[in-house]
Write an enzyme that holds these catalytic residues in place. Structure first.
Site, PDB file in Angstrom:
ATOM      1  N   LYS A  75       0.855  -1.196   0.000  1.00 39.34           N
ATOM      2  CA  LYS A  75       0.000   0.000   0.000  1.00 39.34           C
ATOM      3  C   LYS A  75       0.888   1.243   0.000  1.00 39.34           C
ATOM      4  CE  LYS A  75      -3.859   1.859   2.812  1.00 39.34           C
ATOM      5  NZ  LYS A  75      -4.650   1.625   4.048  1.00 39.34           N
ATOM      6  N   SER A 150      -9.632   1.541   3.174  1.00 33.41           N
ATOM      7  CA  SER A 150      -8.802   2.313   2.283  1.00 33.41           C
ATOM      8  C   SER A 150      -7.780   1.491   1.496  1.00 33.41           C
ATOM      9  CB  SER A 150      -8.063   3.392   3.076  1.00 33.41           C
ATOM     10  OG  SER A 150      -7.183   2.798   4.014  1.00 33.41           O
ATOM     11  N   SER A 174      -9.607  -0.817   7.343  1.00 38.32           N
ATOM     12  CA  SER A 174      -9.070  -0.682   5.991  1.00 38.32           C
ATOM     13  C   SER A 174      -8.377  -1.894   5.404  1.00 38.32           C
ATOM     14  CB  SER A 174      -8.116   0.499   5.926  1.00 38.32           C
ATOM     15  OG  SER A 174      -8.866   1.667   5.802  1.00 38.32           O
TER      16      SER A 174
HETATM   17  N1  GLN Z   1     -12.873   3.650   6.573  1.00 36.62           N
HETATM   18  C1  GLN Z   1     -12.376   4.129   7.825  1.00 36.62           C
HETATM   19  C2  GLN Z   1     -12.083   5.574   7.684  1.00 36.62           C
HETATM   20  O1  GLN Z   1     -12.507   6.135   6.766  1.00 36.62           O
HETATM   21  C3  GLN Z   1     -11.163   3.348   8.213  1.00 36.62           C
HETATM   22  C4  GLN Z   1      -9.973   3.693   7.437  1.00 36.62           C
HETATM   23  C5  GLN Z   1      -8.767   2.924   7.794  1.00 36.62           C
HETATM   24  O2  GLN Z   1      -8.855   1.875   8.433  1.00 36.62           O
HETATM   25  N2  GLN Z   1      -7.621   3.459   7.415  1.00 36.62           N
HETATM   26  O3  GLN Z   1     -11.430   6.175   8.473  1.00 36.62           O
END
Ligand code: GLN
Length: 486
Positions: A75, A150, A174
């Site tokens: 990532k 994400s 994420s």
């Molecule tokens: N979807 C969650 C957010 O928008 C978690 C994101 C993540 O785990 N980086 O913050």
């Protein structure tokens, strides 16, 4: 793309070379990327060079590790020396780190072949990979749908066979939510098990790096390579690391000894009936396999989302203060004063979602509001943790769906941040409590989209999650299905 174990056998039996495997991965990436857009940057030359080193070791009769010669994606919020690390944000568009993150260094030490850096929601803020400033990644099961986020690029790359395994980061879901939406396995480790050194911080008390794989075994192998104490991360746990791979005993059956608690509150409103059905069937199967199933209540789970959006945004507002046009990334050269330069660089560099969160977090931390929001959220965080502690006094593992829905359409939720935030309802409490959790495929809906099942473990119980996950996987066909994308 074959599993790590299969690729490893091919390598040591000299049926294929590491260069051939790397080429297979790079060719598939080149073929699929126009549709999928899971990568922000490819490192083909470095990958082939690494593969050649593995081949030389094999030719010299040296023993190679399980990850040697395996195509891995990373990532793009983990620093890679000499390779751009953008966090999918314009503000870091030109940032080339002068140092390597601990996890990627560990991959290199294990002779893994890093093929490229994957797309993400900008600074890991989002649940669909749509907040990336550069491109929208598609779900390999239906290219009109999101891969989740994400870490959507990593999940899509593994699901489509562009690479074998990948690293993601999980602050509120994420890794698990995109794993669920793309039909692959994703694991969020216990907070502190994997070093965060070189991971661009979003919310430091919640962020954890973890693996994606097509199977539980592949996720275990990757976890093995990245777990462990790191003096460069002050929150790193100095504990012995078990053999996750050995713990996947072939004949392991959770007869009676495993008690699984189904979290009652996650089956209430908002759960897609097809997801509910698949998860219920999974519970029945686990019971048939010998697990003892109980219904468990975690009443404070429902405050997870509200708590998370105060704590995560507060930490983000502090962490992202460093992007000011001075030390990293772009600088607005038209600004006349230093103060203007800070402001206009940030205005131009950050995306809308990132700005929204910086503002929310700055507000929650400001004098007069700190006690009402931030301090209160920290107290609720403790209550959520207590719910888990109480649950783990009764059962070994908790379970619930990973995501309340399957993959949604690109654009469907972009104008409704609240509905997007709801995607992480079932994953966020786990980060607040610092626990490990695994998501793995447990079926498909009537549109042919994958459904994910989540197992949550007590602190440092990764082995147990992997064992149970593997037993479930062996009794079901879900992980053998691959998306028809070509
Ligand atoms: N979807 C969650 C957010 O928008 C978690 C994101 C993540 O785990 N980086 O913050």
């Amino acid at each position: 793309m074959a599993s790590i174990w299969e690729l490893h056998q091919q390598l040591i039996n000299k049926e294929r070379s590491a260069v051939e495997i790397a080429q297979e991965s790079l060719e598939r990436i080149n073929k699929l990327e126009p549709k999928l857009k899971s990568f922000l940057c490819l490192t083909a030359d470095q990958a082939l060079e690494q593969a050649r080193r593995v081949d030389a070791k094999i030719a010299a009769g040296e023993e190679i590790g399980l990850l040697a010669g395996i195509p891995v994606a990373v990532k793009d919020n983990m620093c890679t020396r000499g390779v751009p690390t953008t966090c999918a944000s314009k503000i870091l568009e030109n940032f080339v780190p002068p140092y390597e993150s601990t996890v990627t260094q560990k991959l290199r030490d294990a002779d893994a072949v890093i093929v490229g850096k994957t797309n993400l929601d900008q600074f890991a803020m989002g649940s669909s990979t749509e907040t990336s400033a550069f491109q929208v990644t598609s779900n390999p099961w239906d290219i009109e749908r999101v891969p989740g986020g994400s870490s959507g690029g990593s999940a899509a790359a593994v699901a489509s066979g562009e690479c074998s395994v990948a690293l993601g980061s999980d602050t509120g879901g994420s890794i698990r939510q995109p794993a669920s939406l793309c039909g692959v396995v994703g694991l969020k480790p216990t907070y502190g098990l994997v070093s965060r050194y070189g991971l661009v911080a979003y919310a430091s008390s919640l962020d954890q790096i973890g693996p994606f794989g097509r199977t539980v075994e592949d996720a275990a192998i990757l976890l093995q390579a990245i777990a462990g104490y790191d003096p460069k991360d002050s929150t790193s746990l100095n504990v012995p690391i078990p053999s996750y791979i050995n713990s996947l005993r072939p004949n392991f059956r959770p007869k009676g000894q495993i008690r699984i608690g189904v979290i009652k509150e996650t089956f209430e409103d908002g759960l897609d009936p097809e997801v509910k059905d698949a998860v219920t069937k999974a519970m029945e199967l686990l019971q048939d396999l010998g697990a003892e199933i109980q219904v468990i209540s975690c009443p404070r789970f429902r405050y997870g989302l509200a708590t998370y959006y105060v704590i995560a945004t507060s930490e983000a507002s502090a962490n992202l203060a460093r992007f000011d046009g001075v030390k990293y990334g772009i600088r607005d050269r038209d600004a006349e004063t230093l103060l203007d330069m800070y402001g206009t660089t940030r205005a131009k560099g950050f995306g809308e979602e990132v700005k929204r969160r910086i503002m929310l977090g700055t507000y929650a931390l400001s004098a007069g509001y700190y006690d009402a929001y931030y301090l209160k959220a920290q107290k609720v965080r403790t209550l959520i943790k207590e719910d888990f502690e109480r649950a783990f006094a009764q059962v070994d593992i908790l379970t619930c769906p990973t995501s309340p829905t399957t993959a949604f359409k690109i654009g469907e939720k972009t104008n409704d941040p609240l509905s997007m935030y709801l995607s992480d309802l079932m994953t966020i409490p786990v980060n607040l409590a610092g626990l490990p959790a695994l998501s793995l495929p447990c079926g498909f809906d009537s549109k042919g989209l994958p459904i994910g099942l989540q197992f949550i473990g007590n602190v440092l119980k990764e082995s147990q999650l992997l064992e149970v996950g593997r037993v479930y996987q062996e009794s079901t066909p879900w992980h053998t299905r691959t998306p028809q994308i070509n």
